[in-house]
Scaffold this motif. Structure first.
Motif, short mmCIF file in Angstrom:
data_model
loop_
_atom_site.label_atom_id
_atom_site.label_comp_id
_atom_site.label_asym_id
_atom_site.label_seq_id
_atom_site.Cartn_x
_atom_site.Cartn_y
_atom_site.Cartn_z
N ALA A 100 0.83 -1.20 0.00
CA ALA A 100 0.00 0.00 0.00
C ALA A 100 0.87 1.25 0.00
CB ALA A 100 -0.91 0.01 1.23
N ILE A 101 0.27 2.34 -0.48
CA ILE A 101 0.90 3.66 -0.42
C ILE A 101 -0.18 4.69 -0.12
CG2 ILE A 101 0.67 4.08 -2.91
CD1 ILE A 101 3.43 5.56 -2.73
N ASP A 102 0.20 5.74 0.58
CA ASP A 102 -0.69 6.86 0.88
C ASP A 102 -0.17 8.10 0.16
OD1 ASP A 102 -2.28 5.29 2.53
OD2 ASP A 102 -1.22 5.86 4.35
N ILE A 103 -0.97 8.63 -0.74
CA ILE A 103 -0.60 9.79 -1.56
C ILE A 103 -1.25 11.04 -0.97
CG2 ILE A 103 -0.75 10.84 -3.85
CD1 ILE A 103 0.97 8.30 -3.85
N ALA A 104 -0.43 12.05 -0.65
CA ALA A 104 -0.93 13.27 -0.02
C ALA A 104 -1.09 14.44 -0.98
CB ALA A 104 0.01 13.69 1.12
N GLY A 105 -0.30 14.48 -2.05
CA GLY A 105 -0.41 15.61 -2.96
C GLY A 105 0.58 15.57 -4.10
N PHE A 106 0.62 16.67 -4.83
CA PHE A 106 1.40 16.75 -6.06
C PHE A 106 2.05 18.12 -6.18
CE2 PHE A 106 -2.26 14.06 -6.40
CZ PHE A 106 -1.80 12.91 -7.00
N ARG A 107 3.28 18.13 -6.67
CA ARG A 107 3.98 19.37 -7.00
C ARG A 107 3.96 19.51 -8.52
NH1 ARG A 107 6.93 21.21 -2.19
NH2 ARG A 107 6.09 19.81 -0.62
N LEU A 108 3.67 20.72 -8.99
CA LEU A 108 3.56 20.96 -10.42
C LEU A 108 4.75 21.74 -10.95
CD1 LEU A 108 -0.22 21.94 -10.61
CD2 LEU A 108 0.81 19.67 -10.83
N GLU A 109 4.98 21.59 -12.24
CA GLU A 109 6.09 22.27 -12.89
C GLU A 109 5.98 23.79 -12.77
OE1 GLU A 109 8.42 21.13 -16.86
OE2 GLU A 109 6.35 21.76 -17.21
N ASP A 110 4.76 24.31 -12.72
CA ASP A 110 4.57 25.76 -12.62
C ASP A 110 4.67 26.28 -11.19
OD1 ASP A 110 2.13 25.12 -11.40
OD2 ASP A 110 0.91 25.74 -13.11
N GLY A 111 5.06 25.39 -10.24
CA GLY A 111 5.28 25.80 -8.86
C GLY A 111 4.12 25.55 -7.92
N ARG A 112 2.94 25.23 -8.43
CA ARG A 112 1.80 24.98 -7.56
C ARG A 112 1.96 23.66 -6.82
NH1 ARG A 112 -3.26 25.26 -11.39
NH2 ARG A 112 -1.66 24.70 -12.92
N ARG A 113 1.32 23.61 -5.66
CA ARG A 113 1.26 22.38 -4.87
C ARG A 113 -0.22 22.06 -4.67
NH1 ARG A 113 2.58 21.21 1.29
NH2 ARG A 113 2.73 18.95 1.13
N ILE A 114 -0.62 20.87 -5.07
CA ILE A 114 -2.00 20.43 -4.92
C ILE A 114 -2.00 19.35 -3.84
CG2 ILE A 114 -4.01 19.46 -6.10
CD1 ILE A 114 -2.97 22.10 -7.35
N THR A 115 -2.80 19.56 -2.78
CA THR A 115 -2.86 18.57 -1.70
C THR A 115 -4.30 18.17 -1.44
OG1 THR A 115 -3.08 20.14 0.13
CG2 THR A 115 -0.83 19.59 -0.59
N LEU A 116 -4.47 16.97 -0.96
CA LEU A 116 -5.82 16.54 -0.60
C LEU A 116 -6.32 17.33 0.60
CD1 LEU A 116 -4.61 13.93 -2.21
CD2 LEU A 116 -6.81 13.05 -1.47
N ALA A 117 -5.45 17.62 1.55
CA ALA A 117 -5.85 18.34 2.75
C ALA A 117 -6.41 19.72 2.41
CB ALA A 117 -4.67 18.48 3.71
N SER A 118 -5.82 20.41 1.46
CA SER A 118 -6.25 21.77 1.13
C SER A 118 -7.20 21.85 -0.05
CB SER A 118 -5.03 22.63 0.80
OG SER A 118 -4.20 22.74 1.92
N ASP A 119 -7.06 20.96 -1.03
CA ASP A 119 -7.73 21.17 -2.31
C ASP A 119 -8.86 20.21 -2.63
OD1 ASP A 119 -6.02 23.38 -2.98
OD2 ASP A 119 -4.43 21.89 -3.26
N TRP A 120 -9.03 19.12 -1.88
CA TRP A 120 -10.11 18.18 -2.17
C TRP A 120 -11.47 18.88 -2.09
CZ3 TRP A 120 -10.60 13.58 -4.32
CH2 TRP A 120 -11.80 12.88 -4.17
N SER A 121 -11.69 19.65 -1.05
CA SER A 121 -12.96 20.35 -0.86
C SER A 121 -12.87 21.84 -1.16
CB SER A 121 -13.46 20.18 0.58
OG SER A 121 -13.72 18.82 0.84
#
Length: 169
Positions: A100-121
């Motif tokens: 198993a693995i737990d995925i928390a978020g993603f870093r983008l080439e344009d500098g943005r950070r997308i996280t489940l904690a902040s961006d899911w809702s």
């Protein structure tokens, strides 16, 4: 012509670390289509599923919804000798066998950070659409996919595993 796989792994010796913990046929991902925030040590089926998810689900979804490439996947861990929910009773977690693995978020080439904690809702429409697309696409590759809609314990991450049971929530 299809190019060679970007996935490079190193076999990990079998490990037995407790009553129900340990693994066989596991690998450490050395290189994939995108780097991870920390070491990724998983069973072979999980490593293969993760690679396909990056390539076939995450990359196209990032381009479609965010207009940028993912340059790093942030995760909360893979192997961990514990039971589901972290308690002293109940079924062993798939993390206890490196399945198993737990995925928390993603870093983008344009500098943005997308996280489940902040961006899911609370993220933008595009960020929410991206996170739902990568969750939904994971359901075709992993036996279990859990996220913020499942329960409060998964409010900040996706849980993917190749266990015996199947669910996508």
């Amino acid at each position: 012509m299809i190019g060679a796989s970007a996935l490079e792994v190193r076999a990990i010796p079998p490990r037995k670390t407790g009553e129900f913990c340990g693994f066989t046929d596991a690998v450490q991902i050395l290189q994939s289509t995108v780097p991870y925030s920390g070491p990724v040590r998983l069973t072979c089926p999980m490593a293969a599923g993760l690679y396909l998810w990056e390539r076939e689900v995450v990359a196209p979804a990032a381009e479609k919804h965010l207009g940028s490439r993912v340059v790093r996947v942030d995760h909360l861990g893979t192997y961990s000798c514990r039971r589901i929910g972290g308690g002293t009773t109940g079924r062993p977690s798939e993390h206890a066998t490196a399945n198993a693995i737990d995925i928390a978020g993603f870093r983008l080439e344009d500098g943005r950070r997308i996280t489940l904690a902040s961006d899911w809702s609370d993220g933008s429409d595009a960020e929410r659409a991206f996170l739902r697309a990568v969750r939904d696409g994971a359901c075709d590759l992993f036996r279990v996919v859990l996220g913020p809609d499942y329960n409060a314990a998964h409010r900040d991450h996706f849980h993917f595993d190749m266990g015996r049971f199947g669910t996508c929530r």
